[in-house]
Scaffold this motif. Sequence first.
Motif, PDB file in Angstrom:
ATOM      1  N   VAL A  61       0.867  -1.179   0.000  1.00 57.36           N
ATOM      2  CA  VAL A  61       0.000   0.000   0.000  1.00 57.36           C
ATOM      3  C   VAL A  61       0.900   1.223   0.000  1.00 57.36           C
ATOM      4  O   VAL A  61       1.825   1.318   0.810  1.00 57.36           O
ATOM      5  CB  VAL A  61      -0.907   0.011   1.243  1.00 57.36           C
ATOM      6  CG1 VAL A  61      -1.670   1.334   1.337  1.00 57.36           C
ATOM      7  CG2 VAL A  61      -1.867  -1.174   1.218  1.00 57.36           C
ATOM      8  N   ARG A  62       0.633   2.146  -0.911  1.00 60.46           N
ATOM      9  CA  ARG A  62       1.476   3.336  -1.049  1.00 60.46           C
ATOM     10  C   ARG A  62       0.761   4.592  -0.539  1.00 60.46           C
ATOM     11  O   ARG A  62      -0.445   4.737  -0.698  1.00 60.46           O
ATOM     12  CB  ARG A  62       1.878   3.535  -2.512  1.00 60.46           C
ATOM     13  CG  ARG A  62       2.722   2.386  -3.053  1.00 60.46           C
ATOM     14  CD  ARG A  62       3.129   2.608  -4.499  1.00 60.46           C
ATOM     15  NE  ARG A  62       3.899   1.468  -4.994  1.00 60.46           N
ATOM     16  CZ  ARG A  62       5.213   1.335  -4.867  1.00 60.46           C
ATOM     17  NH1 ARG A  62       5.892   2.292  -4.255  1.00 60.46           N
ATOM     18  NH2 ARG A  62       5.837   0.278  -5.328  1.00 60.46           N
ATOM     19  N   GLY A  63       1.550   5.459   0.070  1.00 60.79           N
ATOM     20  CA  GLY A  63       1.035   6.736   0.541  1.00 60.79           C
ATOM     21  C   GLY A  63       1.016   7.762  -0.576  1.00 60.79           C
ATOM     22  O   GLY A  63       1.329   7.461  -1.732  1.00 60.79           O
ATOM     23  N   ALA A  64       0.672   8.995  -0.218  1.00 64.30           N
ATOM     24  CA  ALA A  64       0.531  10.049  -1.214  1.00 64.30           C
ATOM     25  C   ALA A  64       1.834  10.336  -1.952  1.00 64.30           C
ATOM     26  O   ALA A  64       1.817  10.750  -3.113  1.00 64.30           O
ATOM     27  CB  ALA A  64       0.016  11.323  -0.540  1.00 64.30           C
ATOM     28  N   ASP A  65       2.977  10.096  -1.274  1.00 60.61           N
ATOM     29  CA  ASP A  65       4.273  10.375  -1.909  1.00 60.61           C
ATOM     30  C   ASP A  65       4.820   9.186  -2.685  1.00 60.61           C
ATOM     31  O   ASP A  65       5.917   9.243  -3.231  1.00 60.61           O
ATOM     32  CB  ASP A  65       5.291  10.820  -0.864  1.00 60.61           C
ATOM     33  CG  ASP A  65       5.579   9.733   0.172  1.00 60.61           C
ATOM     34  OD1 ASP A  65       4.922   8.666   0.124  1.00 60.61           O
ATOM     35  OD2 ASP A  65       6.459   9.961   1.030  1.00 60.61           O
ATOM     36  N   GLY A  66       4.055   8.110  -2.751  1.00 56.86           N
ATOM     37  CA  GLY A  66       4.479   6.934  -3.496  1.00 56.86           C
ATOM     38  C   GLY A  66       5.246   5.910  -2.691  1.00 56.86           C
ATOM     39  O   GLY A  66       5.503   4.798  -3.178  1.00 56.86           O
ATOM     40  N   SER A  67       5.629   6.241  -1.467  1.00 53.27           N
ATOM     41  CA  SER A  67       6.363   5.283  -0.641  1.00 53.27           C
ATOM     42  C   SER A  67       5.406   4.232  -0.084  1.00 53.27           C
ATOM     43  O   SER A  67       4.219   4.490   0.123  1.00 53.27           O
ATOM     44  CB  SER A  67       7.074   6.000   0.505  1.00 53.27           C
ATOM     45  OG  SER A  67       6.130   6.601   1.378  1.00 53.27           O
ATOM     46  N   VAL A  68       5.940   3.039   0.158  1.00 54.90           N
ATOM     47  CA  VAL A  68       5.131   1.946   0.696  1.00 54.90           C
ATOM     48  C   VAL A  68       4.969   2.152   2.198  1.00 54.90           C
ATOM     49  O   VAL A  68       5.958   2.224   2.943  1.00 54.90           O
ATOM     50  CB  VAL A  68       5.778   0.584   0.398  1.00 54.90           C
ATOM     51  CG1 VAL A  68       5.050  -0.535   1.136  1.00 54.90           C
ATOM     52  CG2 VAL A  68       5.763   0.318  -1.100  1.00 54.90           C
ATOM     53  N   VAL A  69       3.726   2.254   2.647  1.00 57.45           N
ATOM     54  CA  VAL A  69       3.435   2.537   4.053  1.00 57.45           C
ATOM     55  C   VAL A  69       2.794   1.361   4.766  1.00 57.45           C
ATOM     56  O   VAL A  69       2.729   1.343   6.008  1.00 57.45           O
ATOM     57  CB  VAL A  69       2.525   3.773   4.184  1.00 57.45           C
ATOM     58  CG1 VAL A  69       3.224   5.016   3.643  1.00 57.45           C
ATOM     59  CG2 VAL A  69       1.186   3.563   3.466  1.00 57.45           C
ATOM     60  N   ALA A  70       2.307   0.383   4.020  1.00 56.97           N
ATOM     61  CA  ALA A  70       1.619  -0.757   4.632  1.00 56.97           C
ATOM     62  C   ALA A  70       1.530  -1.874   3.595  1.00 56.97           C
ATOM     63  O   ALA A  70       1.983  -1.723   2.445  1.00 56.97           O
ATOM     64  CB  ALA A  70       0.224  -0.360   5.113  1.00 56.97           C
ATOM     65  N   ALA A  71       0.939  -2.979   4.002  1.00 53.18           N
ATOM     66  CA  ALA A  71       0.689  -4.084   3.079  1.00 53.18           C
ATOM     67  C   ALA A  71      -0.617  -4.765   3.482  1.00 53.18           C
ATOM     68  O   ALA A  71      -0.957  -4.825   4.671  1.00 53.18           O
ATOM     69  CB  ALA A  71       1.834  -5.093   3.094  1.00 53.18           C
ATOM     70  N   VAL A  72      -1.333  -5.254   2.493  1.00 54.46           N
ATOM     71  CA  VAL A  72      -2.586  -5.963   2.717  1.00 54.46           C
ATOM     72  C   VAL A  72      -2.427  -7.375   2.180  1.00 54.46           C
ATOM     73  O   VAL A  72      -1.722  -7.603   1.200  1.00 54.46           O
ATOM     74  CB  VAL A  72      -3.769  -5.230   2.035  1.00 54.46           C
ATOM     75  CG1 VAL A  72      -3.571  -5.127   0.536  1.00 54.46           C
ATOM     76  CG2 VAL A  72      -5.090  -5.899   2.360  1.00 54.46           C
ATOM     77  N   SER A  73      -3.080  -8.342   2.833  1.00 58.67           N
ATOM     78  CA  SER A  73      -2.896  -9.726   2.402  1.00 58.67           C
ATOM     79  C   SER A  73      -4.138 -10.566   2.639  1.00 58.67           C
ATOM     80  O   SER A  73      -5.010 -10.210   3.442  1.00 58.67           O
ATOM     81  CB  SER A  73      -1.709 -10.377   3.125  1.00 58.67           C
ATOM     82  OG  SER A  73      -2.037 -10.645   4.482  1.00 58.67           O
ATOM     83  N   LEU A  74      -4.171 -11.679   1.920  1.00 64.83           N
ATOM     84  CA  LEU A  74      -5.106 -12.772   2.158  1.00 64.83           C
ATOM     85  C   LEU A  74      -4.295 -13.967   2.625  1.00 64.83           C
ATOM     86  O   LEU A  74      -3.216 -14.244   2.088  1.00 64.83           O
ATOM     87  CB  LEU A  74      -5.846 -13.152   0.878  1.00 64.83           C
ATOM     88  CG  LEU A  74      -7.010 -12.281   0.422  1.00 64.83           C
ATOM     89  CD1 LEU A  74      -7.476 -12.727  -0.960  1.00 64.83           C
ATOM     90  CD2 LEU A  74      -8.173 -12.370   1.421  1.00 64.83           C
TER      91      LEU A  74
END
Length: 255
Positions: free
Chosen positions: A203-216
């Motif tokens: 998951v990317r923030g407004a600046d394009g950096s990865v801030v989180a991740a989502v998974s199944l």
Amino acid sequence: MTGPSAPGRLLAVLAAFDQEHTALSLTDISRRAGLSLTTAHRLVAALTGWGALERDANGAYHVGLRLWELAALAPRGPALRQIALPYLEDLYEATHENVQLAVRDGAEVVYTEWISGRSSVGVRIQVGARWPLHATGVGLALLAHARPDFQDAYCAGPLAAYTPYTITDPVRLRRALAEVRRAGVAVSSRQVTDDALSVAAPVRGADGSVVAAVSLVVPWTGARVAVLVPAVRLAALGISRALGRPPTTRTDPPA
């Protein structure tokens, strides 16, 4: 040699609590914090008075609601969870499998949300739980987009094994991270338990950096990765856009 500072002793009291130790006696706190009983008593009284700790009818201490109120202000905690929750719920409704949201804290992944599947594989996490980055799908997604120097240091360090399938070889781990960046998703197969497979996307923030991740997280037997990948990527993209990330262009890195 001097002992810990006053702030350090306060933090040691709070650090005595973890996922396996949610209710502690004063003696337990003293032992786990490495403090004398007198010092522990004084600090616990101060923290209880402020609301950082609470005491139940049996005399055991628990983390207090005042800390929960502070944690709610963390941009990577409840604030992120509130933005992400509609997309996590959509992902759950589409799959009825375990859905997770996580962030990176140093060399660990911290789970900030978890929706349990109705009849899916069991998972060994709960909100607030921590796991090493290399052993989970969300961890691989986050590690793959960390700074190169951090990745180098992590790959060089000891890599704990939880099953025979956990990646513990630095060369294999680097190869796996490169594949995550290429594909835009991470697939972790039987790395934490030998019956589960995880598909995660950054998951990317407004600046394009990865801030989180989502998974199944689904049962390894019969897992259809090709079907899961688009659903996870769509959820990650939705959260990213809600955080202010513009739609992906040809020059953007994979989301």
